[in-house]
Scaffold this active site. Structure first.
Site, PDB file in Angstrom:
ATOM      1  CE1 TYR A 156      32.399  -0.707   9.878  1.00  0.00           C
ATOM      2  CE2 TYR A 156      31.527  -1.298   7.718  1.00  0.00           C
ATOM      3  CZ  TYR A 156      31.405  -0.607   8.904  1.00  0.00           C
ATOM      4  OH  TYR A 156      30.296   0.178   9.129  1.00  0.00           O
TER       5      TYR A 156
HETATM    6  P1  NAP Z   1      31.251   8.847  12.113  1.00  0.00           P
HETATM    7  O1  NAP Z   1      30.524  10.042  11.649  1.00  0.00           O
HETATM    8  O2  NAP Z   1      32.681   8.685  11.744  1.00  0.00           O
HETATM    9  O3  NAP Z   1      31.117   8.687  13.694  1.00  0.00           O
HETATM   10  C1  NAP Z   1      31.811   7.680  14.346  1.00  0.00           C
HETATM   11  C2  NAP Z   1      31.742   7.920  15.830  1.00  0.00           C
HETATM   12  O4  NAP Z   1      32.490   6.882  16.477  1.00  0.00           O
HETATM   13  C3  NAP Z   1      32.337   9.242  16.227  1.00  0.00           C
HETATM   14  O5  NAP Z   1      31.518   9.838  17.209  1.00  0.00           O
HETATM   15  C4  NAP Z   1      33.675   8.859  16.816  1.00  0.00           C
HETATM   16  O6  NAP Z   1      33.979   9.734  17.872  1.00  0.00           O
HETATM   17  C5  NAP Z   1      33.411   7.469  17.370  1.00  0.00           C
HETATM   18  N1  NAP Z   1      34.616   6.661  17.462  1.00  0.00           N
HETATM   19  C6  NAP Z   1      35.392   6.182  16.465  1.00  0.00           C
HETATM   20  N2  NAP Z   1      36.444   5.502  16.966  1.00  0.00           N
HETATM   21  C7  NAP Z   1      36.303   5.545  18.321  1.00  0.00           C
HETATM   22  C8  NAP Z   1      37.058   5.036  19.400  1.00  0.00           C
HETATM   23  N3  NAP Z   1      38.195   4.362  19.203  1.00  0.00           N
HETATM   24  N4  NAP Z   1      36.621   5.268  20.661  1.00  0.00           N
HETATM   25  C9  NAP Z   1      35.489   5.965  20.891  1.00  0.00           C
HETATM   26  N5  NAP Z   1      34.748   6.484  19.909  1.00  0.00           N
HETATM   27  C10 NAP Z   1      35.136   6.284  18.644  1.00  0.00           C
HETATM   28  O7  NAP Z   1      30.547   7.498  11.602  1.00  0.00           O
HETATM   29  P2  NAP Z   1      29.016   7.114  11.269  1.00  0.00           P
HETATM   30  O8  NAP Z   1      28.928   7.011   9.798  1.00  0.00           O
HETATM   31  O9  NAP Z   1      28.070   7.960  12.021  1.00  0.00           O
HETATM   32  O10 NAP Z   1      29.000   5.623  11.829  1.00  0.00           O
HETATM   33  C11 NAP Z   1      28.344   5.287  13.039  1.00  0.00           C
HETATM   34  C12 NAP Z   1      28.049   3.809  13.044  1.00  0.00           C
HETATM   35  O11 NAP Z   1      27.238   3.456  11.918  1.00  0.00           O
HETATM   36  C13 NAP Z   1      29.271   2.906  12.973  1.00  0.00           C
HETATM   37  O12 NAP Z   1      29.074   1.790  13.813  1.00  0.00           O
HETATM   38  C14 NAP Z   1      29.304   2.458  11.523  1.00  0.00           C
HETATM   39  O13 NAP Z   1      29.940   1.213  11.372  1.00  0.00           O
HETATM   40  C15 NAP Z   1      27.816   2.368  11.216  1.00  0.00           C
HETATM   41  N6  NAP Z   1      27.452   2.472   9.806  1.00  0.00           N
HETATM   42  C16 NAP Z   1      27.591   3.631   9.119  1.00  0.00           C
HETATM   43  C17 NAP Z   1      27.207   3.688   7.783  1.00  0.00           C
HETATM   44  C18 NAP Z   1      27.328   4.949   6.955  1.00  0.00           C
HETATM   45  O14 NAP Z   1      27.095   4.877   5.729  1.00  0.00           O
HETATM   46  N7  NAP Z   1      27.649   6.092   7.529  1.00  0.00           N
HETATM   47  C19 NAP Z   1      26.678   2.544   7.149  1.00  0.00           C
HETATM   48  C20 NAP Z   1      26.576   1.371   7.887  1.00  0.00           C
HETATM   49  C21 NAP Z   1      26.946   1.349   9.220  1.00  0.00           C
HETATM   50  P3  NAP Z   1      35.367  10.556  18.051  1.00  0.00           P
HETATM   51  O15 NAP Z   1      35.805  10.969  16.690  1.00  0.00           O
HETATM   52  O16 NAP Z   1      34.979  11.670  18.958  1.00  0.00           O
HETATM   53  O17 NAP Z   1      36.249   9.576  18.699  1.00  0.00           O
END
Ligand code: NAP
Length: 248
Positions: A156
């Protein structure tokens, strides 16, 4: 002023959803995207109820083809609404983790496919039109794990570190045509996607000077700044939004 249109991948949940709501409240026309149409339409409904403009385009981003299709559909939506696709937020990602030994090739390919290949082909298919119009803004969502070694997040982290390099490459490639490209690198943020980390999220947050777990809105605010005209002199930046974790 002409209304801008933004495609935000993975905006059915978490940081992407908060970004869609924030950009819409800033007057941007938003294309919400993800696999889950039900959650996507809820976000669209919430934006419209608040007086904003939003559309849902479903996509399962895993390879070049899926990115090419989403780029075409989102462009069509923007044009049908009387605009152009001016902003791209590459936010959709999967964070499958585990020890290096025993990592299945299919899991490796899935992480790289969604987190790196899909953003690459979205930019390849959307940035040239932005460049031809002489304006555009792209934000790639990275992670703390791209800069520091976090246990179990090697693939990742590597996928996002490569995305950060693309941010710089694209800033250089498209900058002369007026397209800005930046990364936002979040630290621990409370979202449906990070729920599985349980108490580790707070443990991780406690390692940073500010010490707390972010809300998705904290990350969305940084993204909204970078895509706005207020950031017109900012490109090629990896903006850490992580409570100061990378300075200690
Ligand atoms: P989340 O709540 O799981 O949301 C992820 C989103 O990505 C969902 O809308 C999901 O939509 C979509 N997604 C996942 N796989 C997909 C696919 N194959 N095709 C299209 N859409 C897809 O995650 P989040 O925590 O908000 O993370 C968002 C971003 O922030 C990511 O890039 C993650 O790496 C980054 N990030 C998060 C954190 C944290 O602590 N939360 C920290 C650092 C970075 P569906 O389920 O509708 O497909």
């Amino acid at each position: 002023m002409e209304t801008k249109t933004a495609l935000i991948t993975g905006s059915t949940s978490g940081i992407g959803r908060a970004t869609a709501l924030k950009l819409a409240s800033d007057g941007v026309r938003v294309v919400v995207s993800g696999r889950n149409a039900e959650r996507g339409l809820e976000v669209v409904e919430q934006i419209r109820t608040a007086g904003g403009e939003a559309y849902f385009v479903g996509a399962d981003l895993r390879d070049a083809q899926s990115a090419v299709e989403l780029a075409a559909k989102a462009t069509q939506v923007a044009e049908s609404a009387g605009g152009t696709l001016d902003v791209l937020v590459n936010n959709a990602a999967i964070g499958t983790g585990g020890p290096t030994a025993g990592t299945e090739e299919s899991a490796f390919d899935a992480v790289l496919g969604t987190n790196l290949k899909a953003p690459f082909y979205l930019v390849a298919n959307l940035a040239p039109a932005m460049a031809a119009r002489g304006r555009g803004a792209i934000v790639n969502i990275s992670t703390l794990a791209a800069e520091v070694a976090l246990p179990g997040l090697s693939v990742y982290g590597a996928s996002k570190a490569a995305l950060d390099l693309l941010t710089k490459s694209w800033a250089a490639e498209f900058g002369p045509a007026g397209v800005r490209v930046n990364s936002v690198s979040p630290g621990p943020t409370r979202t449906p996607g990070s729920e599985g980390l349980g108490e580790f999220l707070q443990v991780l947050a406690a390692q940073a000077p500010l010490g707390f777990v972010a809300d998705p809105e904290d990350i969305a605010a940084a993204i909204a700044f970078l895509v706005s005209d207020e950031a017109r002199f900012v490109t090629g930046v990896i903006l850490n939004v992580n409570g100061g974790r990378t300075v200690v």
